[in-house]
Motif scaffolding. Sequence first.
Motif, PDB file in Angstrom:
ATOM      1  N   THR A 266      31.684  42.013  49.924  1.00 60.25           N
ATOM      2  CA  THR A 266      32.776  41.076  50.173  1.00 60.25           C
ATOM      3  C   THR A 266      33.630  40.936  48.914  1.00 60.25           C
ATOM      4  OG1 THR A 266      31.366  39.860  51.696  1.00 60.25           O
ATOM      5  CG2 THR A 266      33.333  38.726  50.882  1.00 60.25           C
ATOM      6  N   PRO A 267      34.934  41.131  49.020  1.00 57.40           N
ATOM      7  CA  PRO A 267      35.778  41.090  47.825  1.00 57.40           C
ATOM      8  C   PRO A 267      35.863  39.685  47.243  1.00 57.40           C
ATOM      9  CG  PRO A 267      37.116  41.313  49.809  1.00 57.40           C
ATOM     10  CD  PRO A 267      35.698  41.465  50.241  1.00 57.40           C
ATOM     11  N   PRO A 268      36.194  39.573  45.959  1.00 59.06           N
ATOM     12  CA  PRO A 268      36.267  38.271  45.291  1.00 59.06           C
ATOM     13  C   PRO A 268      37.537  37.521  45.698  1.00 59.06           C
ATOM     14  CG  PRO A 268      36.854  40.022  43.758  1.00 59.06           C
ATOM     15  CD  PRO A 268      36.443  40.693  45.024  1.00 59.06           C
ATOM     16  N   MET A 269      37.405  36.658  46.687  1.00 54.47           N
ATOM     17  CA  MET A 269      38.569  36.031  47.339  1.00 54.47           C
ATOM     18  C   MET A 269      39.392  35.158  46.393  1.00 54.47           C
ATOM     19  SD  MET A 269      37.879  37.277  50.297  1.00 54.47           S
ATOM     20  CE  MET A 269      36.662  37.553  51.589  1.00 54.47           C
ATOM     21  N   MET A 270      38.718  34.239  45.695  1.00 62.45           N
ATOM     22  CA  MET A 270      39.444  33.332  44.810  1.00 62.45           C
ATOM     23  C   MET A 270      40.093  34.098  43.665  1.00 62.45           C
ATOM     24  SD  MET A 270      38.097  29.824  43.057  1.00 62.45           S
ATOM     25  CE  MET A 270      39.185  28.785  42.094  1.00 62.45           C
ATOM     26  N   CYS A 271      39.373  35.069  43.119  1.00 59.23           N
ATOM     27  CA  CYS A 271      39.936  35.887  42.041  1.00 59.23           C
ATOM     28  C   CYS A 271      41.143  36.669  42.539  1.00 59.23           C
ATOM     29  CB  CYS A 271      38.882  36.842  41.504  1.00 59.23           C
ATOM     30  SG  CYS A 271      37.466  36.031  40.747  1.00 59.23           S
TER      31      CYS A 271
END
Length: 378
Positions: A266-271
């Motif tokens: 899962t990609p780093p959403m907040m970043c």
Amino acid sequence: MTHPFSSYRKLFPILENTIQLSSCSQSALSLPVKRAIDDYLDIWTRRGADWGYWMDQVALARAEFARMIHADANDIAVLGSVSDAASAIASALHFDGERQAIVTGSLDFPSICHVWLAQQPRGAQVRFVQAQPGASDTTDKVVRAIDGHTALVSVSHACFYEGQIVDIAATGRAAREHGAVQFVDAYQSAGSLAIDVRAQQVDILAAGAQKYLLGIPGIAFLYVRPELAQRLTPSVTGWFGRVNPFEFNPAKLDFADGAARFNTGTPPMMCASVARAAIGLINEIGVPAIEDYLGDLSAVALEEAPRLGLEVVSPKTPGAKGANTAIRIPNASEVEARMLQSGYVVSARNDVIRVAPHFYNTAEDVVGALRELARLTR
């Protein structure tokens, strides 16, 4: 010196009281980035979860990075760090034939070199080009080290330690001539040096968002030339590397086309929200204009430091180095802390203090920091 980006200084609140010159480590917090963080937290607070918003932010961040390096967004994978990107690439290479050599530099960032060294049990032979601090011949040394046994050439576009630049077009050309591929670590250059992956014929390039891209750690972007990506199959993978991640089939390992096959979990959403805002600000100004201005600030630093009796470790010609000007300071970590007490954020590495401005800094900022360094070390 005229400051062409003076109107942007108000976007960086820290500059009201403190001069941040540490973009080789962490750039100053901007208001657009702060708003992106606040928006993410607000949506999380009000909605609990919003997968569509999260994925939109990842896609927008990927598109901004692609725009900056003149690539297509489909040629960009999103990972957690440049080390993760290098590991994914390494896992797709084979070292059991005649091509076993990895050519890298002695001044490259250790994390990347460690990834290559970790391939030795798989047959890789790591060759270190002995780069010298302040030198301007590293490009030529790398080119001479490449031969028919080379599988991978790994270069830092700009050195983390003292900023020297490698001509990635020249090293990449030498790699191709010998049938090898090139990996470019652009963490110290992206956002401060112009990159055109098509014009420079780059094979693979990775950069994180924390430094000159004005963001935070936790996200990295990996460009892979489309034709090359299709020939590589990584064993470092995850569900976002699949053709359809939402098929949720644990027994089916298919790889997406292009760079997407190098996505992992899962990609780093907040970043990604932060990176979208931060790189968007860089693209608004334009990297070529930023590079020109940072070259002027380098010239100021290279002129002022010797006048103050400071030893410059970086190359002495502005065009041979990035924004980072490294000053020899034996007790660098201690001096870094004392500089902060004096109102200057700089970055220590081993025996140097790195003065690394960005477009929001002024010549006065650079001169003031150097004078304070001279005072503290006198």
